[in-house]
Scaffold this motif. Structure first.
Motif, PDB file in Angstrom:
ATOM      1  N   ASN A  79      -5.326   0.375  -8.321  1.00 54.74           N
ATOM      2  CA  ASN A  79      -4.976  -1.007  -7.959  1.00 54.74           C
ATOM      3  C   ASN A  79      -4.259  -1.629  -9.142  1.00 54.74           C
ATOM      4  N   GLN A 130       1.214   5.696  -1.013  1.00 57.96           N
ATOM      5  CA  GLN A 130       0.476   6.947  -1.081  1.00 57.96           C
ATOM      6  C   GLN A 130       1.267   7.973  -1.871  1.00 57.96           C
ATOM      7  N   TYR A 156      -1.561  -1.292  -4.058  1.00 56.47           N
ATOM      8  CA  TYR A 156      -2.660  -0.340  -3.894  1.00 56.47           C
ATOM      9  C   TYR A 156      -2.066   1.047  -3.651  1.00 56.47           C
ATOM     10  N   ILE A 184       0.864  -1.178   0.000  1.00 59.67           N
ATOM     11  CA  ILE A 184       0.000   0.000   0.000  1.00 59.67           C
ATOM     12  C   ILE A 184       0.903   1.232   0.000  1.00 59.67           C
ATOM     13  N   LYS A 206      -2.858   5.018  -3.075  1.00 65.87           N
ATOM     14  CA  LYS A 206      -3.863   5.990  -2.701  1.00 65.87           C
ATOM     15  C   LYS A 206      -3.383   7.391  -3.066  1.00 65.87           C
ATOM     16  N   LEU A 246      -9.553   7.834  -6.801  1.00 65.67           N
ATOM     17  CA  LEU A 246      -8.895   7.921  -5.502  1.00 65.67           C
ATOM     18  C   LEU A 246      -7.870   6.810  -5.315  1.00 65.67           C
ATOM     19  N   TRP A 247      -8.217   5.580  -5.695  1.00 60.56           N
ATOM     20  CA  TRP A 247      -7.336   4.424  -5.530  1.00 60.56           C
ATOM     21  C   TRP A 247      -6.944   3.878  -6.893  1.00 60.56           C
ATOM     22  N   ARG A 295      -7.029  13.194  -7.782  1.00 61.43           N
ATOM     23  CA  ARG A 295      -7.767  12.426  -6.766  1.00 61.43           C
ATOM     24  C   ARG A 295      -9.256  12.434  -7.021  1.00 61.43           C
TER      25      ARG A 295
END
Length: 790
Positions: free
Chosen positions: A455, A391, A475, A389, A477, A452-453, A448
């Protein structure tokens, strides 16, 4: 006093068996040497009184199964009224009289005509009477007596079943009940020993025994083992006469099966097993099978397997196959050849159902050693995490590094690994990865508010063996940045009443923002600077992300100003501050005393009850267009009627003119020939083409025919001639019909009107009797006949 007559019954002993009798009061010890007369007397009260003799006999015995050649003698009837002159007649009635038992009506001798079987009928009740032959009246009262068939041993014992089936648990104690057999004897059980049955065993010793009187079969040998012998056949004999010599006997067969008990523990056929499995085997993969043998059957042979000791208690498992009773060793956790190559297990097999009385034989379980060898497999790279994950801010520039993933070859060779992005999960190619170190970086700008995400899937592949690859989900973000200005939540168009008061709320405003600040939205509302001075409305910020529009004066005039445009500035409190300007349309309307809008248009005061000018103009325009269309349609129809039939001198075949007539159809290659509807004998050889304009006119030669209906034929020929010789008669391929049928088919007419064979007159007067529907036909034919007669 009445005078009683005496009826003598004399019963003689028939050879070769003596006949016994039983008195009412007591029984004598034999039959008297001399004949004894039986006096039977009675009165009106049907009482029996003895006279002359002190004995009265009412029961006699006769042996069954008489084998003599003559009739068996039973006894003799005699009355003291019998003078020997043949005036009396003896009659016998009752069971078997006249058939089984016969009597000599003159002498009174009774005989049995057939062999008697006590098992069929043990007792016969008969009645005797003596009557006068001349008058037919009885001279003695009717007397009743009993003949009882005396039993002999002529029936052997018979078992209730020809074959018995029984079971008994193995290893049973001596004397354990197995089954009871029963035999019956049809002879008389109250007379002698003919029906007394005794049981004995003919076959089945020394394993079983039978009680002689009850027929109960029991075990006779200790520890009979089913595993050694399971089936036994026992023959039991039943003999009457108490088993004495000369008695009759019968036999039956008893099939006895030993049922299983858990008296055998499971045993492994070998003490150790060895299996191999690749390290890539997933959990649940079977490695091998082991089986312990158990001589028992059914639930007594059920086996449970378990791992009791060893190095792989947590790496392997064993389950029981309920159908084959095998132990299946399976992988419990992922194996790693590089960590451990060999495992040793101790597997135990046991019976879940144990009988305590056999525990002295030892424990009902067994164990074996299982050795499992792990084989090396070229494994794909393994990522350091099951999922990653990451960001990144949405205002990140292109080629900004987000993070990295790490994978390595788990094999001892430690082959180098390269990384790539599965483009099926990143169709827009927003991200990229460094194939050497696994760094993830952006290749396009992010938003965004759009997504938003993200994958995506990262692939790690061995450089030396591209077939070995693994995947890991990633993932990403996108973090929010304040890059969107707030705006109205909806389009606002409101109204204000003409009679509104100052500081009156006419609309509540709300705003939205695509951004998502951490501390939440905080909007502020205000009038645009250019509209703040001199505006007829004010904005009141409610400090809760809403604002209200308030009136600034008393009363508004829609004829002076019908619409106001109010610019409102909306700002957020995030960094950097974003703001936007939205316009609110405020219309001045007439309202009722409750403040409900009635009308907002100024022209409504001029035409309060009529249509608007635009509507009237539209209606008039539609009426004009409709009238012009009607006039044009009428003119076109008038012009079409004045057009000539043939417009030009061109070949008529180049034009299509519809006359609503049917031509010759698809098979008409030389125009239509009316001769197909005419009598074949009237067809001329010379015919004109009617599909083109004839160049020269000539009259065809016709051969006159002298046939009936000449006037009709001439008429049709004349019309055909005119048509054929007139080139201007359009169209040339049209069909001219003159209602001429011709002379008919070769089969002649089927009409009943022509069914007469002569030209003689026919009477049609019967048509007038058919009713009004045939009146016209009757007038036609009736009139013809009358004309001929006149």
């Amino acid at each position: 006093m009445r005078t009683y007559r005496y009826f003598l019954l004399l019963f003689w002993v028939g050879q070769p068996y003596p006949t016994l009798s039983t008195p009412l009061s007591k029984r004598t010890s034999g039959f008297p040497a001399k004949k004894r007369a039986l006096e039977l007397s009675g009165n009106s009260k049907n009482e029996l009184n003895r006279s002359k003799r002190s004995w009265m006999w009412n029961q006699f015995f006769l042996l069954e199964e008489y084998t003599g050649s003559d009739y068996q003698y039973v006894g003799k009837l005699h009355s003291d009224q019998d003078r020997g002159d043949g005036s009396l007649k003896y009659i016998l009635s009752g069971d078997g009289a006249g058939d089984l038992f016969i009597i000599n009506e003159n002498t009174g001798d009774i005989q049995a005509t057939k062999r008697l079987d006590r098992e069929e009928k043990p007792v016969y009740i008969l009645r005797a009477q003596a009557i006068n032959r001349r008058t037919g009246r009885p001279v003695e009262p009717e007397s009743e007596f009993i003949i009882k068939i005396h039993d002999i041993n002529d029936n052997e014992p018979i078992f209730t079943k020809e074959v018995y089936t029984a079971t008994v648990p193995e290893m049973s104690d001596v004397g354990t009940f197995v089954v009871q057999v029963t035999a019956t004897d049809a002879d008389d059980p109250t007379y002698g020993n003919s029906a007394k049955v005794v049981y004995s065993i003919l076959q089945g010793q020394p394993y079983f025994s039978v009680e002689s009187e009850t027929g109960i079969i029991k075990t006779a040998l200790l520890n009979m083992d089913r595993e050694n012998r399971e089936q036994y056949q026992v023959v039991i004999q039943a003999k009457d006469m108490g088993g004495q010599m000369g008695g009759l006997s019968g036999t039956t067969t008893v099939n006895i099966t030993l049922t299983d008990v858990n008296d055998n523990p499971p045993r492994f056929p070998q003490s150790s097993y060895q299996f191999k499995t690749p390290e890539s085997s997933p959990p649940g993969t079977p490695i091998g099978r082991i089986k312990a043998s158990d001589a028992d059957v059914g639930e007594n042979a059920e086996i449970e397997y378990s791992i009791t000791d060893g190095e792989g208690l947590d790496m392997f498992d064993v389950i029981t196959d309920q159908e084959t009773q095998e132990g299946i060793i399976t992988v419990k956790k992922l194996l790693d050849f590089e960590k451990k190559k060999v495992y040793t297990l101790k597997v135990e097999a046991s019976n879940p159902h144990v009988e305590p009385r056999f525990l002295y034989l030892g424990p009902f379980k067994d164990s074996a050693t299982v050795r499992i060898v792990v084989e090396d497999v070229d494994e794909p790279p393994v990522f350091s995490k099951l999922a990653y994950i990451l960001q990144i801010r949405e205002d990140a520039q292109i080629n900004t590094t987000i993070g990295s993933v790490t994978a390595q070859d788990p094999d001892a060779a430690r082959n180098p690994v390269k990384y790539s992005v599965d483009r099926h999960t990143d169709m827009d190619r927003i991200f990229n990865i460094d194939s050497g170190n696994g760094s993830i970086f952006t290749s396009k700008l992010l938003d965004r508010e759009t997504l938003l995400w993200h994958n995506i899937t990262v692939i790690a592949t061995e450089i030396n063996n591209p077939k070995q690859s693994s995947r890991v989900p990633l993932y990403i973000k996108v973090l929010d940045v304040n890059d969107n200005a707030p705006e109205f939540a909806e389009f606002y168009e409101t109204f204000v009443c003409e009679k509104a008061k100052a500081d009156q709320l006419i609309q509540t405003l709300r705003a939205v923002d695509k951004d998502d600040p951490y501390s939440g939205h905080q909007f502020s509302f205000s009038l645009a600077p250019e509209a703040a001075s001199g505006s007829n409305f004010t904005i009141q910020d409610n400090k809760d992300n809403t604002a209200g529009i308030l009136t600034r004066k008393n009363g508004y005039n829609r004829h002076e100003m019908s619409t106001y445009l109010l610019p409102v500035v909306i700002s957020d409190n995030d960094y950097p501050v974003q703001s936007s300007t939205g316009t609110v349309t405020v219309r001045v309307c007439a309202c009722d005393h409750h403040g409900n809008m009635q009308s907002c248009h100024a022209e409504a005061l001029i035409h309060p009850t009529g249509l608007s000018t635009g509507a009237l103009v539209a209606i008039l325009l539609c009426i004009v267009i409709l009238l012009v269309t009607v006039v044009l349609f009428a003119a076109l129809r008038r012009q079409r009627k004045k057009e000539p039939l043939i417009i030009s001198k061109e070949d008529i075949r180049d034009n299509i003119v519809s006359y609503n007539d049917e031509g010759g159809g698809e098979e008409d290659t030389q125009a239509f020939d009316i001769g197909t509807l005419r009598n074949p004998e009237a067809i001329e050889d010379s015919k004109l083409r009617r599909d083109i304009v004839p160049e020269a006119l000539f009259l065809p030669r016709r051969t006159p025919t002298a046939r009936d209906n000449t006037d009709v034929r001439d008429f049709i020929n004349q019309r055909l001639k005119e048509n054929d010789t007139d080139p201007t008669a359009p169209p040339y391929d049209s069909l001219a019909t003159y209602a001429y049928e011709g002379t008919g088919s070769v089969a002649d007419s089927l009409s009943s009107l022509e069914s007469v064979t002569t030209d003689g007159d026919q009477d049609y007067d019967y048509l007038s009797d058919w009713g009004p529907r045939f009146k016209k036909l009757a007038d036609m034919y009736g009139g013809v006949d009358s004309d001929k007669d006149s």
